[in-house]
Design a protein around this motif. Structure first.
Motif, short mmCIF file in Angstrom:
data_model
loop_
_atom_site.label_atom_id
_atom_site.label_comp_id
_atom_site.label_asym_id
_atom_site.label_seq_id
_atom_site.Cartn_x
_atom_site.Cartn_y
_atom_site.Cartn_z
N ASP A 1 0.82 -1.20 0.00
CA ASP A 1 0.00 0.00 0.00
C ASP A 1 0.86 1.26 0.00
O ASP A 1 0.57 2.23 -0.70
CB ASP A 1 -0.94 0.00 1.21
CG ASP A 1 -1.98 1.09 1.12
OD1 ASP A 1 -2.91 0.95 0.30
OD2 ASP A 1 -1.87 2.10 1.85
N ALA A 2 1.94 1.24 0.78
CA ALA A 2 2.84 2.40 0.83
C ALA A 2 3.85 2.40 -0.31
O ALA A 2 4.53 3.40 -0.53
CB ALA A 2 3.59 2.42 2.17
N ASP A 3 3.95 1.29 -1.04
CA ASP A 3 4.95 1.10 -2.10
C ASP A 3 6.35 1.38 -1.55
O ASP A 3 7.10 2.21 -2.07
CB ASP A 3 4.64 1.99 -3.30
CG ASP A 3 5.49 1.61 -4.52
OD1 ASP A 3 6.03 0.48 -4.54
OD2 ASP A 3 5.63 2.46 -5.43
N ALA A 4 6.69 0.66 -0.48
CA ALA A 4 7.98 0.85 0.19
C ALA A 4 9.12 0.41 -0.71
O ALA A 4 9.02 -0.58 -1.45
CB ALA A 4 8.01 0.08 1.50
N LYS A 5 10.23 1.14 -0.61
CA LYS A 5 11.41 0.85 -1.42
C LYS A 5 12.41 -0.03 -0.67
O LYS A 5 13.15 -0.80 -1.27
CB LYS A 5 12.07 2.17 -1.83
CG LYS A 5 13.22 2.05 -2.80
CD LYS A 5 13.66 3.43 -3.28
CE LYS A 5 14.76 3.33 -4.33
NZ LYS A 5 15.13 4.68 -4.84
N ILE A 6 12.45 0.12 0.66
CA ILE A 6 13.38 -0.62 1.51
C ILE A 6 12.62 -1.11 2.74
O ILE A 6 11.70 -0.43 3.21
CB ILE A 6 14.57 0.28 1.92
CG1 ILE A 6 15.53 0.44 0.73
CG2 ILE A 6 15.33 -0.28 3.12
CD1 ILE A 6 16.73 1.32 1.01
N VAL A 7 13.01 -2.28 3.25
CA VAL A 7 12.51 -2.76 4.53
C VAL A 7 13.68 -2.81 5.50
O VAL A 7 14.75 -3.34 5.18
CB VAL A 7 11.88 -4.16 4.41
CG1 VAL A 7 11.41 -4.66 5.79
CG2 VAL A 7 10.71 -4.15 3.44
N ILE A 8 13.50 -2.23 6.68
CA ILE A 8 14.50 -2.31 7.75
C ILE A 8 13.95 -3.25 8.82
O ILE A 8 12.84 -3.05 9.31
CB ILE A 8 14.80 -0.93 8.36
CG1 ILE A 8 15.24 0.05 7.26
CG2 ILE A 8 15.87 -1.04 9.43
CD1 ILE A 8 15.48 1.47 7.75
N THR A 9 14.72 -4.28 9.15
CA THR A 9 14.24 -5.29 10.09
C THR A 9 15.41 -5.78 10.94
O THR A 9 16.47 -5.17 10.98
CB THR A 9 13.55 -6.44 9.33
OG1 THR A 9 12.91 -7.31 10.27
CG2 THR A 9 14.53 -7.24 8.49
N ALA A 10 15.21 -6.88 11.65
CA ALA A 10 16.25 -7.52 12.46
C ALA A 10 16.12 -9.02 12.30
O ALA A 10 15.07 -9.52 11.86
CB ALA A 10 16.10 -7.13 13.93
#
Length: 653
Positions: A177-186
């Protein structure tokens, strides 16, 4: 809403601030008159507390339902949270004290936090992030979560934080929905004594159709993770080699700061969209004045996860703008013992505690011995957030946690409002147990009936906001029509924002929140709040926690079904005898119409990982339906136990 709610809000106990607290408090009574005389000038004054690179030329542009605040002004959220403290000589002040669940700890001064945020911002730029790009953050409650948010804000990339307890499907829908370019996770986080994996949910989510180019992974637990070369990057490998120099860019006051998704009446979540200048103004003002923050001496702890709006406004942006020293805790309240959070309060001398009624009632259920085992004398103010708090829990919070000396600020606000809207001011307001009291200075709230008429004292109805406010949502991401329909169409002619909550004014004009409108039951034509019945049940000496739902009933339209947890040490003696006693107690507290048709004694209630009771599942049980999706529950087995114990319930005589 009918007068059947008249029994709630008859609280006569009042707790005025002590003269000593009032004299030293940040907020003064004359704020109300100042804001009433000129609301826009009042908010303009509060905006001057921020650092602006360019001044605004107009305070408000209001073309309902779309608002713009501090038009033409330019600023940077990250600069306001960090750089200016360092520049003004506060770099050595502690910003975050992190306590990991396993017992590890880290401390960041403002100067150290600024360096980490600058390096992370440079890493994101290296990965191709530009201002306006959306970044999804799916993290445990560790400092890197806040660092990631501040790095995004620094370079103008709106963040979309997704609570680390959500499923891969929920994560995917938000990324798309946000059309995210990067995911930051752990790789994971520690929860209930073990490593809880997060990276696999990201991998599963990205099997769907997305435009994600990279996954930035913090190594927290050291557990094995699946790796996708070219896409996945270790946080420490890219961030640590970056330059510690980065100049924050100025962005327009209405530049997007974040999107935060919340449940809707449809299957698709709503992307609540917030911008920068107005949001930061109200978040900082409310944090300073509602919590009476003294940044030089206070140690502040908001127990919320950054995956929720409370974590955005009152862990990251508001406290850091105000130069607060605060606690971040990774784990659960009962790991490794039920006294863990009280031990942290004692260890670090916490002075301000902001938490949810669900946790307060859980502490009540566990027993006084756990808080009593720690020295809580450092506390000087207590806050409540997330749902209405029943008077008994409020009093327990005051007496056991606050030792009858700490004012309590019971706050009402929403993801959509961005910041606190209704709350006592601790140096001004004589509080009542269970009431959020009144709108803060500069906010216009009213209780209205079905026809948008404002009700008088003693009347019940719906909570509405009658004027725009600085931290209001600017819309639902990509869905302007849905924004109009959801929040503004119900009272379109009056021009009011519909909050979706029931409310009542008592005879003194104090506001009592009654929960969501869909949590108001219609029993034989009488409107009865689930909160009202829950408060009545919890006021019984045997009950620690209660959840109430309205179940379809052929005779009365809806019948009241209650699920209760007994206090520690209270046996369910006689079963049926206790249940009848509870039913009669509710009838005595509210009236015979509110007597539950069915009461089930349970060991636990179905809660999400954030602590929200899933009443939808309880309604399934009460109506003898197959239980719906329970994948977001902290413990999916709870529903099996509840269904197994259904035979212990009681039907009305």
């Amino acid at each position: 809403m009918s007068s059947s709610l008249e029994n709630l809000g008859t609280e006569n106990r009042k707790f005025p601030p002590t003269p000593e607290f009032a004299a030293a408090a940040n907020a003064k009574a004359d704020m109300y008159g100042e804001a009433k005389a000129d609301r826009l000038a009042f908010w303009e004054k509060q905006a001057h507390a921020l650092h602006w690179d360019e001044p605004w030329t107009q305070v408000l542009d209001w073309k309902r339902p779309f608002a713009k605040w501090f038009i033409g002004g330019k600023l940077n959220a990250s600069y306001n949270c960090l750089d200016r403290h360092v520049i003004e000589g506060r770099g050595d002040r502690v910003a975050f004290i992190f306590e990991g669940e396993p017992g590890d700890s880290r401390t960041y001064t403002y100067a150290q936090l600024l360096i980490e945020v600058k390096k992370t911002a440079n890493a994101l730029i290296e990965l191709g992030v530009k201002d306006g790009d959306r970044i999804a953050i799916y993290m445990p409650m560790i400092p890197e979560a806040a660092i990631a948010m501040l790095a995004c804000a620094r370079i103008g990339a709106p963040h979309s934080v997704v609570f680390g307890g959500f499923s891969a499907d929920a994560l995917l829908s938000r990324i798309q929905d946000a059309d995210a370019k990067i995911v930051i996770t752990a790789d994971g986080g520690f929860r209930k004594g073990s490593a809880n994996a997060l990276k696999p949910a990201v991998d599963d989510a990205l099997k769907g159709e997305t435009n994600v180019k990279h996954v930035l992974v913090v190594k927290r637990t050291g557990q094995e993770v699946e790796w996708h070369d070219g896409r996945d990057i270790w946080w420490h490998e890219i961030v640590e080699r970056q330059s510690a120099e980065h100049t924050a860019e100025s962005f327009d006051s209405e530049h997007g700061l974040f999107i935060l998704y919340t449940s809707g009446t449809t299957a698709k979540p709503k992307g609540i969209y917030h911008t920068t200048g107005g949001y930061l103004t109200q978040a900082a003002f409310t944090h300073k004045n509602v919590f009476d923050l003294k940044p030089e001496t206070d140690v502040y702890w908001c127990t919320a996860d950054v995956g929720w709006i409370t974590g955005h406004s009152y862990v990251v942006y508001g406290p850091l703008i105000n130069g607060a020293t605060q606690i971040i805790y990774e784990g659960t309240p009962d790991s490794p013992t039920k006294g863990r959070m009280f031990e942290i309060i004692e260890k670090h001398g916490v002075t301000i505690l902001y938490t949810a009624p669900t946790l307060i009632r859980t502490w009540m259920k566990w027993g006084d011995e756990f808080p009593n085992a720690s020295n809580l004398s450092s506390l000087r103010l207590l806050g409540s957030v997330g749902e209405p708090i029943n008077p008994e829990a409020w009093m327990w919070y005051r007496e056991v946690i606050g030792a009858n000396r700490c004012p309590i600020v019971d706050t009402w606000w929403q993801t959509e409002t961005g910041a606190i809207m209704i709350s006592p001011l601790p140096g001004v307001t004589a509080t009542k147990p269970g009431s959020a009291m009144g709108a803060i200075p500069g906010i216009s709230a009213a209780v209205i009936d079905d026809n948008a008429n404002i009700v008088g004292n003693g009347g019940g109805g719906y909570l509405a906001l009658t004027e725009p406010w600085p931290s209001m949502l600017r819309g639902i991401w990509g869905e302007p029509e849905r924004y109009q329909e959801t929040y503004w169409s119900r009272y379109d002619e009056a021009g009011y924002y519909f909050a979706g909550d029931g409310a009542k004014l008592d005879n003194d004009g104090a506001i009592w929140l009654l929960g969501r409108v869909d949590d108001v039951m219609n029993v034989s034509g009488h409107r009865i709040s689930t909160t009202e019945v829950e408060s009545a049940l919890v006021s019984h000496v045997a009950v620690a926690e209660a959840a109430v739902v309205g179940a379809n009933d052929a005779m009365t339209g809806q019948a009241i079904a209650a699920f209760v947890i007994l206090r520690g040490g209270i046996p369910n003696v006689g079963g049926e005898e206790l249940i009848q006693e509870l039913r009669n107690h509710v009838a005595k507290e509210i009236g015979p119409i509110a007597k539950p048709k069915q009461i089930l004694v349970v060991a636990e209630l179905p809660k999400t990982r954030s602590g929200k009771i899933m009443r939808r599942l309880l309604r399934d049980v009460a109506e003898n339906r197959a239980v719906g999706d329970s994948t977001t529950l902290a413990d999916p087995n709870v529903m099996k136990l509840i269904q197994a114990g259904l035979s212990a319930g009681s039907s009305e005589d």
